[in-house]
Design a protein around this motif. Structure first.
Motif, PDB file in Angstrom:
ATOM      1  N   MET A 229       0.816  -1.201   0.000  1.00  0.00           N
ATOM      2  CA  MET A 229       0.000   0.000   0.000  1.00  0.00           C
ATOM      3  C   MET A 229       0.856   1.260   0.000  1.00  0.00           C
ATOM      4  N   ASP A 230       2.162   1.166   0.263  1.00  0.00           N
ATOM      5  CA  ASP A 230       3.028   2.332   0.290  1.00  0.00           C
ATOM      6  C   ASP A 230       3.180   2.972  -1.076  1.00  0.00           C
ATOM      7  N   ASP A 231       2.856   2.265  -2.148  1.00  0.00           N
ATOM      8  CA  ASP A 231       3.000   2.804  -3.486  1.00  0.00           C
ATOM      9  C   ASP A 231       1.745   3.524  -3.959  1.00  0.00           C
ATOM     10  N   PHE A 232       0.761   3.688  -3.089  1.00  0.00           N
ATOM     11  CA  PHE A 232      -0.484   4.354  -3.452  1.00  0.00           C
ATOM     12  C   PHE A 232      -0.213   5.806  -3.813  1.00  0.00           C
ATOM     13  N   THR A 233      -0.736   6.246  -4.955  1.00  0.00           N
ATOM     14  CA  THR A 233      -0.585   7.638  -5.388  1.00  0.00           C
ATOM     15  C   THR A 233      -1.958   8.278  -5.521  1.00  0.00           C
ATOM     16  N   ALA A 234      -2.088   9.466  -4.960  1.00  0.00           N
ATOM     17  CA  ALA A 234      -3.331  10.235  -5.046  1.00  0.00           C
ATOM     18  C   ALA A 234      -3.018  11.588  -5.678  1.00  0.00           C
ATOM     19  N   THR A 235      -4.002  12.143  -6.360  1.00  0.00           N
ATOM     20  CA  THR A 235      -3.841  13.469  -6.958  1.00  0.00           C
ATOM     21  C   THR A 235      -5.052  14.332  -6.627  1.00  0.00           C
ATOM     22  N   SER A 236      -4.848  15.625  -6.620  1.00  0.00           N
ATOM     23  CA  SER A 236      -5.948  16.560  -6.420  1.00  0.00           C
ATOM     24  C   SER A 236      -5.521  17.912  -6.976  1.00  0.00           C
ATOM     25  N   SER A 237      -6.480  18.782  -7.124  1.00  0.00           N
ATOM     26  CA  SER A 237      -6.161  20.131  -7.564  1.00  0.00           C
ATOM     27  C   SER A 237      -7.133  21.101  -6.911  1.00  0.00           C
ATOM     28  N   THR A 238      -6.676  22.325  -6.763  1.00  0.00           N
ATOM     29  CA  THR A 238      -7.494  23.349  -6.129  1.00  0.00           C
ATOM     30  C   THR A 238      -7.070  24.725  -6.626  1.00  0.00           C
ATOM     31  N   PRO A 239      -8.025  25.620  -6.834  1.00  0.00           N
ATOM     32  CA  PRO A 239      -7.664  26.961  -7.296  1.00  0.00           C
ATOM     33  C   PRO A 239      -6.980  27.771  -6.199  1.00  0.00           C
ATOM     34  N   LEU A 240      -6.059  28.580  -6.602  1.00  0.00           N
ATOM     35  CA  LEU A 240      -5.333  29.460  -5.688  1.00  0.00           C
ATOM     36  C   LEU A 240      -6.089  30.784  -5.625  1.00  0.00           C
ATOM     37  N   THR A 241      -6.754  31.044  -4.516  1.00  0.00           N
ATOM     38  CA  THR A 241      -7.578  32.238  -4.375  1.00  0.00           C
ATOM     39  C   THR A 241      -6.938  33.281  -3.473  1.00  0.00           C
ATOM     40  N   ASN A 242      -5.809  32.956  -2.876  1.00  0.00           N
ATOM     41  CA  ASN A 242      -5.091  33.902  -2.030  1.00  0.00           C
ATOM     42  C   ASN A 242      -4.776  35.147  -2.863  1.00  0.00           C
ATOM     43  N   PRO A 243      -5.162  36.341  -2.401  1.00  0.00           N
ATOM     44  CA  PRO A 243      -5.009  37.558  -3.211  1.00  0.00           C
ATOM     45  C   PRO A 243      -3.600  37.818  -3.753  1.00  0.00           C
ATOM     46  N   ILE A 244      -2.581  37.457  -3.026  1.00  0.00           N
ATOM     47  CA  ILE A 244      -1.229  37.721  -3.510  1.00  0.00           C
ATOM     48  C   ILE A 244      -0.503  36.456  -3.936  1.00  0.00           C
ATOM     49  N   GLY A 245      -1.254  35.388  -4.140  1.00  0.00           N
ATOM     50  CA  GLY A 245      -0.672  34.171  -4.688  1.00  0.00           C
ATOM     51  C   GLY A 245       0.189  33.387  -3.723  1.00  0.00           C
ATOM     52  N   LEU A 246       1.042  32.578  -4.295  1.00  0.00           N
ATOM     53  CA  LEU A 246       1.890  31.686  -3.505  1.00  0.00           C
ATOM     54  C   LEU A 246       3.218  32.392  -3.233  1.00  0.00           C
ATOM     55  N   HIS A 247       3.168  33.415  -2.378  1.00  0.00           N
ATOM     56  CA  HIS A 247       4.373  34.148  -2.027  1.00  0.00           C
ATOM     57  C   HIS A 247       5.070  33.459  -0.853  1.00  0.00           C
ATOM     58  N   ALA A 248       5.983  34.122  -0.209  1.00  0.00           N
ATOM     59  CA  ALA A 248       6.830  33.493   0.811  1.00  0.00           C
ATOM     60  C   ALA A 248       6.052  32.859   1.964  1.00  0.00           C
ATOM     61  N   ARG A 249       5.181  33.611   2.604  1.00  0.00           N
ATOM     62  CA  ARG A 249       4.487  33.089   3.793  1.00  0.00           C
ATOM     63  C   ARG A 249       3.623  31.872   3.462  1.00  0.00           C
ATOM     64  N   PRO A 250       2.781  31.916   2.414  1.00  0.00           N
ATOM     65  CA  PRO A 250       2.011  30.717   2.073  1.00  0.00           C
ATOM     66  C   PRO A 250       2.903  29.541   1.656  1.00  0.00           C
ATOM     67  N   SER A 251       4.008  29.834   0.988  1.00  0.00           N
ATOM     68  CA  SER A 251       4.926  28.754   0.593  1.00  0.00           C
ATOM     69  C   SER A 251       5.483  28.038   1.814  1.00  0.00           C
ATOM     70  N   VAL A 252       5.834  28.806   2.829  1.00  0.00           N
ATOM     71  CA  VAL A 252       6.349  28.218   4.070  1.00  0.00           C
ATOM     72  C   VAL A 252       5.272  27.363   4.727  1.00  0.00           C
ATOM     73  N   LYS A 253       4.046  27.867   4.767  1.00  0.00           N
ATOM     74  CA  LYS A 253       2.953  27.111   5.385  1.00  0.00           C
ATOM     75  C   LYS A 253       2.702  25.808   4.630  1.00  0.00           C
TER      76      LYS A 253
END
Length: 103
Positions: free
Chosen positions: A1-25
């Motif tokens: 079961m360790d080889d199980f792969t899952a995928t998902s996607s989600t829109p980025l709605t954060n007003p300033i995108g994937l900047h430093a603070r969200p990237s760290v989180k």
């Protein structure tokens, strides 16, 4: 079961995108899972290690982009669910003292 792969996607709605603070989180959250977790801005990649702050910040995703996640391992589904929730909640950025009400 360790080889199980899952995928998902989600829109980025954060007003300033994937900047430093969200990237760290995002990176910190990904590191809490044993699964190998990757992120991309296109369904076919290029994929980067979601546990690497340098690689995640290099994505430079803007508001409106779709983040695609791929995880492999026994806790892959849990990892993707947690990451999707983090993105959906705008990385909790609204709790930093920002306000959109114009006051």
């Amino acid at each position: 079961m360790d080889d199980f792969t899952a995928t998902s996607s989600t829109p980025l709605t954060n007003p300033i995108g994937l900047h430093a603070r969200p990237s760290v989180k995002l990176t910190r959250l990904a590191k809490t899972f044993a699964a190998h977790v990757e992120v991309a801005t296109a369904p076919n990649g290029p994929w980067v290690d979601a546990k690497s702050i340098v690689k995640v910040m290099a994505i430079k995703a803007r508001k409106g982009a779709v983040l695609h996640f791929r995880a492999t391992g026994h806790d892959a589904r849990a990892a993707l669910a947690a990451l999707q929730e983090l993105v959906a909640l705008d990385f909790h950025e609204d709790r930093v003292g920002h306000s959109d009400d114009g006051a």
